[in-house]
Design an enzyme around this catalytic site. Structure first.
Site, PDB file in Angstrom:
ATOM      1  N   LEU A  71       2.815 -43.806  -5.445  1.00 50.75           N
ATOM      2  CA  LEU A  71       2.761 -44.041  -3.996  1.00 50.75           C
ATOM      3  C   LEU A  71       2.108 -45.372  -3.596  1.00 50.75           C
ATOM      4  O   LEU A  71       2.099 -45.723  -2.425  1.00 50.75           O
ATOM      5  CB  LEU A  71       2.084 -42.862  -3.289  1.00 50.75           C
ATOM      6  CG  LEU A  71       2.812 -41.514  -3.426  1.00 50.75           C
ATOM      7  CD1 LEU A  71       2.066 -40.415  -2.678  1.00 50.75           C
ATOM      8  CD2 LEU A  71       4.252 -41.585  -2.936  1.00 50.75           C
ATOM      9  N   ASN A  95      -1.911 -44.946 -11.110  1.00 50.92           N
ATOM     10  CA  ASN A  95      -1.885 -46.398 -11.388  1.00 50.92           C
ATOM     11  C   ASN A  95      -1.832 -47.229 -10.108  1.00 50.92           C
ATOM     12  O   ASN A  95      -0.965 -48.060  -9.898  1.00 50.92           O
ATOM     13  CB  ASN A  95      -0.724 -46.768 -12.319  1.00 50.92           C
ATOM     14  CG  ASN A  95       0.637 -46.500 -11.712  1.00 50.92           C
ATOM     15  OD1 ASN A  95       0.770 -45.621 -10.861  1.00 50.92           O
ATOM     16  ND2 ASN A  95       1.631 -47.247 -12.114  1.00 50.92           N
ATOM     17  N   HIS A 147       2.615 -40.872 -21.069  1.00 50.72           N
ATOM     18  CA  HIS A 147       3.684 -41.876 -21.071  1.00 50.72           C
ATOM     19  C   HIS A 147       3.782 -42.312 -22.530  1.00 50.72           C
ATOM     20  O   HIS A 147       3.091 -43.216 -22.971  1.00 50.72           O
ATOM     21  CB  HIS A 147       3.314 -43.036 -20.138  1.00 50.72           C
ATOM     22  CG  HIS A 147       4.347 -44.123 -20.098  1.00 50.72           C
ATOM     23  ND1 HIS A 147       4.957 -44.523 -18.941  1.00 50.72           N
ATOM     24  CD2 HIS A 147       4.893 -44.889 -21.084  1.00 50.72           C
ATOM     25  CE1 HIS A 147       5.827 -45.492 -19.207  1.00 50.72           C
ATOM     26  NE2 HIS A 147       5.789 -45.743 -20.506  1.00 50.72           N
ATOM     27  N   HIS A 149       8.817 -38.254 -18.636  1.00 51.75           N
ATOM     28  CA  HIS A 149      10.136 -38.914 -18.747  1.00 51.75           C
ATOM     29  C   HIS A 149      10.655 -39.124 -20.161  1.00 51.75           C
ATOM     30  O   HIS A 149      10.707 -40.238 -20.665  1.00 51.75           O
ATOM     31  CB  HIS A 149      10.119 -40.244 -17.993  1.00 51.75           C
ATOM     32  CG  HIS A 149       8.874 -41.077 -18.165  1.00 51.75           C
ATOM     33  ND1 HIS A 149       8.273 -41.300 -19.376  1.00 51.75           N
ATOM     34  CD2 HIS A 149       8.125 -41.740 -17.263  1.00 51.75           C
ATOM     35  CE1 HIS A 149       7.218 -42.067 -19.219  1.00 51.75           C
ATOM     36  NE2 HIS A 149       7.099 -42.336 -17.935  1.00 51.75           N
ATOM     37  N   ASP A 177       9.999 -39.925 -10.757  1.00 50.09           N
ATOM     38  CA  ASP A 177       9.322 -41.161 -11.173  1.00 50.09           C
ATOM     39  C   ASP A 177       9.553 -42.246 -10.107  1.00 50.09           C
ATOM     40  O   ASP A 177       9.746 -43.429 -10.431  1.00 50.09           O
ATOM     41  CB  ASP A 177       9.782 -41.636 -12.554  1.00 50.09           C
ATOM     42  CG  ASP A 177       8.774 -42.590 -13.209  1.00 50.09           C
ATOM     43  OD1 ASP A 177       7.741 -42.911 -12.570  1.00 50.09           O
ATOM     44  OD2 ASP A 177       9.023 -43.017 -14.343  1.00 50.09           O
TER      45      ASP A 177
HETATM   46 ZN   LIG Z   1       5.720 -43.647 -17.202  1.00 46.44          ZN
HETATM   47 ZN   LIG Z   2       5.846 -43.157 -13.737  1.00 47.14          ZN
END
Ligand SMILES: [Zn+2]
Ligand SMILES: [Zn+2]
Length: 422
Positions: free
Chosen positions: A63, A94, A178, A231, A304
């Site tokens: 966001l 992040n 990730h 992901h 994502d």
């Molecule tokens: Zn990622």
């Molecule tokens: Zn991401």
């Protein structure tokens, strides 16, 4: 305010309800679900020919607030989300500064109060997302962090990852990985293979992901920690997770909608909006992801959603940042999976029951006496995704000008109409 939804066809995989039902919403809650409800109220929604789903849950979005409010804010992101049927979204840490302490987690909740849907923060695994010092999980959980992730970065230090999986066990929250080896990935911008060679671009081998997925699985086995793989993109990674889940019930995983719809071919015109991390892969991988959804290896579909400014995306393919926006197209795009062997119930389950289980929240179901989060969807509505109609502050989508079938018409969050198609 009461809302009576009449004549719609309800599909609620978690609540195990399917069929024609009327739904009465009162004081933010679902008051009644019944074959026929007659009640005088000003707000009657005729949902004839429409489908009714529980409000969708996205456990992976970005966001940009605090730090890049020009690209997205908690408010603008939530507006984009509800227009795509999402009523609960979990934002990645992040930001700048990152969400790595109780103050920043509380900040998201405070800003989230004015949002169109519920915004749940994910705290960082390490301080400043540097992959070195563990962040203070306890105080972040107390302020409402629902999971931990350094998304965007891989935790390269296996000992740090081990400790993170151990310490988060105390709180029962998943570590979202990730999984991408940063040394193998080095400066890569797309999937490595004949196409990257032809295009003269540095590739990212599938092994960059698979090696880290394997490591994370081993560390979850070692520690008993809750591991959620973000992901997933390659057929071998799906195989690894499938095998691992047979023995370790603490492992879950997700696929992003764009990896289910697109392949590396989408970057063949050097389209920076198709540049994502991890990269779009091959048709074989895409098919493996769909099989993984079908057999339960992949628990949920995420967006994502990653807004970026046009200036940044226009720096040329190699310089452009990774990521695309996704809230407004995810559900409509997912309807394309109906032609690939998934049922509507399975698809909706991956947006409701699946993510609620991964993150451990009591949502994703339309239940009497509970919060009324409801989506009304027209499966036959054909539309074109136009840049000027995008609700997000950023416009970085490779799906602009795509013809889509099926659209969210109304979204109700906590008993309030938060989106209505014009
Ligand atoms: Zn990622
Ligand atoms: Zn991401």
């Amino acid at each position: 305010m009461d809302i009576l939804i009449k004549n719609g066809y309800l599909i609620d995989p978690k609540g195990k309800k399917e069929g024609r039902f009327d739904i009465l919403v009162s004081k933010g809650k679902v008051e009644k679900i019944s074959k026929k409800i007659n009640k005088k109220t000003k707000n009657i929604i005729d949902a004839k020919g429409k489908l009714i789903f529980p409000g969708l849950i996205d456990i992976h979005c970005h966001l940009r607030e605090p730090g890049r409010e020009d690209e997205e804010t908690i408010l603008s992101g939530s507006k984009s989300a509800v227009s795509g049927g999402f009523t609960t979204i979990c934002c990645m840490p992040n930001t700048n500064p990152p969400l790595d302490n109780k103050v920043s987690i509380r900040f998201v909740y405070d800003r989230g109060r004015e949002a169109f849907c519920e915004v749940l923060p994910i705290g960082a695994i390490t301080v400043k997302r540097e992959g070195k010092l563990l962040a203070p999980y306890g105080e972040m959980v107390k302020e409402g962090a629902v999971a931990f992730s350094d998304d965007g970065n891989c935790i390269m230090d296996s000992l740090v990852m081990r400790r993170a999986l151990e310490y988060t066990k105390l709180y029962g929250k998943p570590v979202i990985s990730h999984s991408e080896d940063e040394n193998l990935k080095k400066n890569g911008v797309m999937n490595e293979g004949p196409l990257s060679t032809k295009m003269g671009l540095r590739g990212i081998p599938k092994e960059a992901e698979e090696i880290m997925v394997a490591r994370d699985v081993f560390l979850s086995n070692l520690t008993g920690g809750r591991l959620h793989i973000a992901h997933i993109t390659t057929s071998n990674a799906v195989k690894l997770v499938k095998e691992a889940k047979r023995r370790n019930k603490k492992i879950t995983c997700e696929a992003a909608i764009h990896h289910l719809i697109l392949t590396e071919e989408a970057v063949s015109g050097y389209n920076p909006n198709a540049k994502v991390s991890p990269p779009l892969r091959t048709e074989k991988d895409r098919k493996a992801l769909i099989a993984g959804l079908k057999d339960g290896t992949i628990d949920c579909i995420v967006t994502d959603h990653a807004p970026h400014s046009e200036e940044e995306k226009e720096m040329g393919f190699e310089m452009a940042p990774f990521g695309m926006i996704g809230f407004e197209t995810a559900l409509s795009l997912s309807m394309k999976l109906l032609d690939e062997g998934l049922s509507l119930k399975e698809i909706i389950s991956k947006f409701t029951e699946g993510p609620s289980r991964v993150i451990g929240i009591d949502r994703g179901e339309i239940k009497e006496g509970e919060r009324a989060d409801i989506v009304i969807f027209d499966p036959d509505y054909e539309w074109v995704y136009k840049k000027e109609e995008i609700k997000s502050k950023s416009k970085n989508s490779p799906f602009i000008n795509w013809k889509l079938k099926g659209k969210v018409i109304w979204t109700i969050c906590s008993g309030k109409i938060v989106y209505q198609m014009k």
